[in-house]
Design a protein around this motif. Structure first.
Motif, PDB file in Angstrom:
ATOM      1  N   SER A 151      -9.853   2.456  -4.108  1.00  0.00           N
ATOM      2  CA  SER A 151      -9.082   3.129  -4.763  1.00  0.00           C
ATOM      3  C   SER A 151      -8.109   4.068  -4.124  1.00  0.00           C
ATOM      4  O   SER A 151      -7.024   4.537  -4.652  1.00  0.00           O
ATOM      5  CB  SER A 151      -9.613   3.963  -6.004  1.00  0.00           C
ATOM      6  N   ALA A 152      -8.397   4.360  -2.797  1.00  0.00           N
ATOM      7  CA  ALA A 152      -7.548   5.264  -1.894  1.00  0.00           C
ATOM      8  C   ALA A 152      -6.541   4.377  -1.327  1.00  0.00           C
ATOM      9  O   ALA A 152      -5.762   5.087  -0.443  1.00  0.00           O
ATOM     10  CB  ALA A 152      -8.368   5.696  -0.810  1.00  0.00           C
ATOM     11  N   GLY A 153      -6.267   3.058  -1.631  1.00  0.00           N
ATOM     12  CA  GLY A 153      -5.122   2.218  -1.086  1.00  0.00           C
ATOM     13  C   GLY A 153      -3.816   2.959  -0.942  1.00  0.00           C
ATOM     14  O   GLY A 153      -3.162   2.901  -0.017  1.00  0.00           O
ATOM     15  N   LEU A 154      -3.373   3.362  -2.197  1.00  0.00           N
ATOM     16  CA  LEU A 154      -2.062   3.639  -2.373  1.00  0.00           C
ATOM     17  C   LEU A 154      -1.930   4.893  -1.540  1.00  0.00           C
ATOM     18  O   LEU A 154      -0.760   5.027  -0.957  1.00  0.00           O
ATOM     19  CB  LEU A 154      -1.952   4.142  -3.942  1.00  0.00           C
ATOM     20  N   MET A 155      -2.751   5.878  -1.667  1.00  0.00           N
ATOM     21  CA  MET A 155      -2.523   7.233  -0.951  1.00  0.00           C
ATOM     22  C   MET A 155      -2.610   6.960   0.731  1.00  0.00           C
ATOM     23  O   MET A 155      -1.963   7.621   1.343  1.00  0.00           O
ATOM     24  CB  MET A 155      -3.639   8.000  -1.242  1.00  0.00           C
ATOM     25  N   GLU A 161      -8.356  -0.223   3.281  1.00  0.00           N
ATOM     26  CA  GLU A 161      -7.388   0.451   4.497  1.00  0.00           C
ATOM     27  C   GLU A 161      -6.621  -0.748   5.187  1.00  0.00           C
ATOM     28  O   GLU A 161      -5.777  -0.396   5.471  1.00  0.00           O
ATOM     29  CB  GLU A 161      -8.701   0.809   5.425  1.00  0.00           C
ATOM     30  N   SER A 162      -7.201  -2.093   5.274  1.00  0.00           N
ATOM     31  CA  SER A 162      -6.326  -3.271   5.759  1.00  0.00           C
ATOM     32  C   SER A 162      -5.153  -3.259   4.862  1.00  0.00           C
ATOM     33  O   SER A 162      -4.011  -3.440   5.352  1.00  0.00           O
ATOM     34  CB  SER A 162      -7.365  -4.251   5.890  1.00  0.00           C
ATOM     35  N   ASP A 163      -5.204  -3.435   3.462  1.00  0.00           N
ATOM     36  CA  ASP A 163      -4.233  -3.857   2.638  1.00  0.00           C
ATOM     37  C   ASP A 163      -3.414  -2.638   2.696  1.00  0.00           C
ATOM     38  O   ASP A 163      -2.203  -2.798   2.504  1.00  0.00           O
ATOM     39  CB  ASP A 163      -4.857  -4.162   1.417  1.00  0.00           C
ATOM     40  N   ALA A 164      -3.824  -1.557   2.872  1.00  0.00           N
ATOM     41  CA  ALA A 164      -2.802  -0.230   2.732  1.00  0.00           C
ATOM     42  C   ALA A 164      -1.957  -0.197   4.017  1.00  0.00           C
ATOM     43  O   ALA A 164      -0.793   0.099   3.789  1.00  0.00           O
ATOM     44  CB  ALA A 164      -3.641   1.120   2.722  1.00  0.00           C
ATOM     45  N   GLU A 165      -2.473  -0.766   5.151  1.00  0.00           N
ATOM     46  CA  GLU A 165      -1.869  -0.733   6.348  1.00  0.00           C
ATOM     47  C   GLU A 165      -0.633  -1.741   6.174  1.00  0.00           C
ATOM     48  O   GLU A 165       0.578  -1.410   6.676  1.00  0.00           O
ATOM     49  CB  GLU A 165      -2.732  -0.886   7.596  1.00  0.00           C
ATOM     50  N   ILE A 166      -1.160  -2.829   5.854  1.00  0.00           N
ATOM     51  CA  ILE A 166      -0.057  -4.193   5.674  1.00  0.00           C
ATOM     52  C   ILE A 166       1.142  -3.706   4.887  1.00  0.00           C
ATOM     53  O   ILE A 166       2.280  -4.020   4.793  1.00  0.00           O
ATOM     54  CB  ILE A 166      -0.799  -5.338   5.289  1.00  0.00           C
ATOM     55  N   VAL A 179       0.472  16.834  -3.624  1.00  0.00           N
ATOM     56  CA  VAL A 179       0.417  15.660  -4.520  1.00  0.00           C
ATOM     57  C   VAL A 179      -0.776  14.931  -4.150  1.00  0.00           C
ATOM     58  O   VAL A 179      -1.151  14.858  -3.073  1.00  0.00           O
ATOM     59  CB  VAL A 179       1.692  14.444  -4.057  1.00  0.00           C
ATOM     60  N   ALA A 180      -1.260  14.425  -5.382  1.00  0.00           N
ATOM     61  CA  ALA A 180      -2.626  13.667  -5.299  1.00  0.00           C
ATOM     62  C   ALA A 180      -2.318  12.515  -5.807  1.00  0.00           C
ATOM     63  O   ALA A 180      -1.322  12.154  -6.701  1.00  0.00           O
ATOM     64  CB  ALA A 180      -3.834  14.446  -5.568  1.00  0.00           C
ATOM     65  N   GLY A 181      -3.308  11.464  -6.125  1.00  0.00           N
ATOM     66  CA  GLY A 181      -3.128  10.280  -6.680  1.00  0.00           C
ATOM     67  C   GLY A 181      -4.234   9.300  -6.209  1.00  0.00           C
ATOM     68  O   GLY A 181      -5.420   9.538  -5.726  1.00  0.00           O
ATOM     69  N   GLU A 185      -1.724  -6.403  -0.475  1.00  0.00           N
ATOM     70  CA  GLU A 185      -0.705  -6.585   0.931  1.00  0.00           C
ATOM     71  C   GLU A 185       0.912  -6.524   0.600  1.00  0.00           C
ATOM     72  O   GLU A 185       1.738  -6.029   1.131  1.00  0.00           O
ATOM     73  CB  GLU A 185      -1.165  -7.976   1.452  1.00  0.00           C
ATOM     74  N   ASP A 186       1.281  -6.692  -0.750  1.00  0.00           N
ATOM     75  CA  ASP A 186       2.538  -6.734  -1.303  1.00  0.00           C
ATOM     76  C   ASP A 186       2.898  -5.454  -1.928  1.00  0.00           C
ATOM     77  O   ASP A 186       4.108  -5.452  -2.188  1.00  0.00           O
ATOM     78  CB  ASP A 186       2.922  -8.015  -2.313  1.00  0.00           C
ATOM     79  N   GLY A 187       1.974  -4.542  -1.926  1.00  0.00           N
ATOM     80  CA  GLY A 187       2.251  -3.234  -2.472  1.00  0.00           C
ATOM     81  C   GLY A 187       2.086  -2.983  -3.898  1.00  0.00           C
ATOM     82  O   GLY A 187       2.622  -1.935  -4.460  1.00  0.00           O
ATOM     83  N   LYS A 188       1.635  -3.843  -4.427  1.00  0.00           N
ATOM     84  CA  LYS A 188       1.064  -3.887  -6.091  1.00  0.00           C
ATOM     85  C   LYS A 188       0.053  -2.825  -6.281  1.00  0.00           C
ATOM     86  O   LYS A 188      -0.890  -2.924  -5.422  1.00  0.00           O
ATOM     87  CB  LYS A 188       0.911  -5.293  -6.490  1.00  0.00           C
ATOM     88  N   VAL A 189       0.178  -1.782  -7.032  1.00  0.00           N
ATOM     89  CA  VAL A 189      -0.778  -0.731  -7.164  1.00  0.00           C
ATOM     90  C   VAL A 189      -1.384  -1.339  -8.524  1.00  0.00           C
ATOM     91  O   VAL A 189      -1.084  -1.556  -9.644  1.00  0.00           O
ATOM     92  CB  VAL A 189       0.009   0.427  -7.546  1.00  0.00           C
ATOM     93  N   GLY A 190      -3.035  -1.363  -8.352  1.00  0.00           N
ATOM     94  CA  GLY A 190      -3.770  -1.672  -9.460  1.00  0.00           C
ATOM     95  C   GLY A 190      -4.786  -0.681  -9.933  1.00  0.00           C
ATOM     96  O   GLY A 190      -4.917   0.577  -9.532  1.00  0.00           O
ATOM     97  N   PRO A 191      -5.217  -0.667 -11.060  1.00  0.00           N
ATOM     98  CA  PRO A 191      -6.173   0.412 -11.747  1.00  0.00           C
ATOM     99  C   PRO A 191      -7.331   0.617 -11.218  1.00  0.00           C
ATOM    100  O   PRO A 191      -7.882  -0.292 -10.354  1.00  0.00           O
ATOM    101  CB  PRO A 191      -6.194  -0.386 -13.194  1.00  0.00           C
TER     102      PRO A 191
END
Length: 340
Positions: A238-242, A119-124, A262-264, A270-276
């Motif tokens: 795994s919810a970070g991106l959404m 949640e914190s990483d998604a906000e940043i 849309v789902a995902g 924090e830099d926006g990189k999406v991981g597996p």
């Protein structure tokens, strides 16, 4: 005893034993399958999943659903067989989910912390994408840290001695110039009140010659903007991106999803990189059953995702937050986008 009755009893005995064994004896496997999905633009228990206050919000429609994997433990033989033949579930050794020597409570606690960190990483990541100002917050405090009696998680760090704190690196760099036993003056904001407290540094665990404050600094939204996430009893990162996409959608003009479903899934840093993530197949099934037409897939999961695509579900390959937003814009404009 009648010989026919005796023969019947002998014939039924293995069946009875199998029935008792199959319903009582548990197996060392857990069943994984599609879990619940949650619309990050919607509400849960009458609260917005991603609750934003202190800034004007742009109207949103459609869905940006995060997806989960269900885990069923304590299976008997019959239950395990039923999940195995269902087609929508899979069995994995229990040790892969609950490692030996680690209690279920410890695993659940770790998963919940991963979710909170996401949640914190998604906000940043969203704030960086939107180029919005941030402040430095206390993200974590060591159990026996010198700061433990003064600071709390969520405090905003304003200044240490005469050094303004504008990014997390400022805290690390400044404390690194001090020695154990040195006293620093920390200016921090808790709620609406600014406070000042001295803290005597201890020795750093990995280098006892250097001072140690014992906190993990991070970034967060600058007041009056405030972001809260209101999903409970969900674990993992795994919810970070959404979450990031929902925050961007609420704070920027237009609709990322074009009003569609849309789902995902995908971790985010924090830099926006999406991981597996794990369980991509089960998450795609859950998304399609919920009504999703487009599913955002971390690039590293594409090979696995291609093995079994639910009918009617379009997969979109995502490497970072910028790419996810661009791909959704392409779909809304009728352009081709990168698929798995």
């Amino acid at each position: 005893m009648n010989r026919r009755i005796l023969t019947l009893i002998v014939a039924l005995a293995p069946v009875l034993v199998l029935g008792v064994t199959g319903s009582v004896v548990t197996v060392p496997f857990v069943a994984l399958g599609p879990g619940p999905t949650f619309d990050t633009l919607g509400k849960v228990d009458d609260k917005p999943v991603v609750d934003v206050t202190g800034a004007p919000l742009d109207p949103t429609t459609g869905h940006l659903n995060m997806t989960t994997v269900s885990v069923r433990d304590g299976l008997n033989l019959f239950e395990a067989f039923g999940f195995w033949v269902s087609g929508d579930h899979g069995l994995v050794p229990r040790a892969e989910v609950y490692p030996p020597g680690v209690s279920r409570e410890e695993v659940d606690k770790s998963n919940q912390q991963d979710f909170k960190d996401s949640e914190s990483d998604a906000e940043i990541a969203a704030l960086h994408y939107l180029k919005m100002p941030t402040v430095v917050l206390v993200r974590g405090i060591g159990e026996d840290a010198p700061a433990a009696e003064v600071l709390e998680v969520g405090d905003e760090l304003v200044r240490i001695d005469d050094t303004p704190i504008t990014e997390p690196k400022d805290v690390i760099d400044y404390v690194g110039t001090k020695a154990p036993g040195d006293t620093i003056t920390v200016v921090y904001r808790r709620g609406d009140a600014e406070q000042t407290s001295p803290i005597t540094l201890g020795p750093r665990p990995d280098d006892e010659a250097k001072g140690y404050l014992g906190i993990t600094p991070t970034e967060g939204s600058r007041p009056p903007l405030r972001v809260e996430f209101n999903l409970a009893d969900i674990g993992g990162p795994s919810a970070g991106l959404m979450f990031s996409l929902a925050l961007i959608d609420k704070l920027s003009p237009g609709e990322l999803n074009g009003g569609r479903f849309v789902a995902g899934t995908g971790t985010i840093d924090e830099d926006g990189k999406v991981g597996p993530i794990g369980g991509i197949g089960y998450k795609m099934i859950a998304a399609r059953e919920a009504g999703a037409e487009t599913f955002l897939v971390p690039a590293a999961n594409c090979n696995e995702a291609r093995q079994r695509i639910p009918e009617g579900l379009r997969l979109v390959k995502v490497e970072n937050l910028d790419g996810a937003v661009s791909s959704l814009a392409d779909i809304n404009a009728g352009r081709e986008t990168v698929t798995c």
